[in-house]
Design a protein around this motif. Structure first.
Motif, short mmCIF file in Angstrom:
data_model
loop_
_atom_site.label_atom_id
_atom_site.label_comp_id
_atom_site.label_asym_id
_atom_site.label_seq_id
_atom_site.Cartn_x
_atom_site.Cartn_y
_atom_site.Cartn_z
N LYS A 37 25.76 -31.42 49.17
CA LYS A 37 26.40 -31.43 49.35
C LYS A 37 27.65 -32.59 49.88
O LYS A 37 28.86 -33.01 48.81
CB LYS A 37 27.86 -30.49 50.39
N LEU A 40 26.41 -34.43 46.40
CA LEU A 40 27.28 -33.93 45.58
C LEU A 40 28.49 -34.68 45.63
O LEU A 40 29.59 -34.35 44.14
CB LEU A 40 27.77 -31.86 45.59
N ALA A 41 29.30 -34.75 46.52
CA ALA A 41 31.16 -34.67 46.66
C ALA A 41 31.25 -36.13 46.66
O ALA A 41 31.78 -37.12 45.85
CB ALA A 41 31.29 -34.72 48.37
N GLN A 43 29.39 -37.72 44.49
CA GLN A 43 28.99 -38.14 42.66
C GLN A 43 30.46 -37.83 41.63
O GLN A 43 30.76 -38.62 41.19
CB GLN A 43 27.48 -37.40 42.14
N GLN A 44 30.82 -36.96 42.49
CA GLN A 44 32.44 -36.38 41.72
C GLN A 44 33.28 -37.29 41.85
O GLN A 44 34.31 -38.01 41.45
CB GLN A 44 32.96 -34.37 42.85
N LYS A 45 33.53 -38.13 43.38
CA LYS A 45 34.33 -39.14 43.74
C LYS A 45 33.67 -39.90 42.91
O LYS A 45 35.01 -40.92 42.00
CB LYS A 45 34.73 -40.01 45.50
N GLU A 47 32.43 -40.44 39.60
CA GLU A 47 33.26 -39.58 38.59
C GLU A 47 35.08 -39.94 38.84
O GLU A 47 35.14 -39.89 37.27
CB GLU A 47 32.36 -38.29 38.18
N VAL A 48 35.73 -39.19 39.35
CA VAL A 48 37.11 -39.58 39.75
C VAL A 48 36.88 -41.14 39.05
O VAL A 48 37.88 -41.27 38.42
CB VAL A 48 37.39 -38.78 40.29
#
Length: 185
Positions: A37, A40-41, A43-45, A47-48
């Motif tokens: 988690k 994942l968080a 990588q999502q940051k 991406e944003v």
């Protein structure tokens, strides 16, 4: 029978080794759900952030394109003013350059001829020379691009005339002529 048992034992050892290696490898690759988690968080940051940066770059790109368009309009206006001072427009300049290209093409065609054949077409060469002189006298000859085209055409014409000079004019001997008199002419 003993050979079969040995082969079977050896095969069993190999299979056990492969299975054990796979289990150990699988255990090394396993991560805890909390670690997953977090990754994942992260990588999502990323991406944003990348999407926000891409949007900012697109906005900057659009602004730069608008600046380029404005500058191109200014350049076109300056050229229109220059053309107006010369008493023409872009189409007139293009037509003038096309005329110079035609002269250049004719000189190229004549350059392929022998000196004897050129001598027979010396009137055409004189006409081309007159056209070049006329082009040099035109106001459009002040434009740098046109000036360089005229210089190129003049260079080609000079080379053509040099090639032709190796062949002399025909002289008809008249009554009372002698060698020294003919040579003088």
């Amino acid at each position: 029978m003993k050979i079969k048992g040995t082969v079977f034992s050896l095969l069993a050892v190999v299979v056990a080794f492969v299975l054990l290696t796979g289990v150990v490898y699988g255990q090394q690759e396993k991560i805890k759900m909390d670690e997953y988690k977090v990754q994942l968080a992260d990588q999502q940051k990323k991406e944003v952030d990348a999407n926000a940066q891409a949007a900012a770059l697109q906005t900057e790109n659009a602004a730069l394109k608008q600046q380029i368009d404005e500058i191109q309009k200014q350049i076109d206006a300056e050229w229109a003013e220059i053309y107006a001072m010369l008493g023409t427009d872009k189409a007139g300049v293009d037509a003038f350059k096309a005329g110079l290209d035609d002269i250049s093409g004719k000189i190229d065609e004549l350059s392929a001829l022998s000196p004897e054949a050129l001598f027979g077409r010396k009137d055409e060469i004189k006409d081309l020379e007159a056209k070049i002189a006329q082009a040099k006298g035109d106001k459009l000859a002040y434009l740098t691009e046109v000036e360089s085209k005229i210089a190129d055409v003049e260079t080609k014409l000079a080379a053509l005339k040099a090639k032709m000079s190796s062949y002399y004019d025909i002289y008809t001997v008249l009554k009372g002529d002698y060698l020294w008199k003919i040579a003088k002419k």
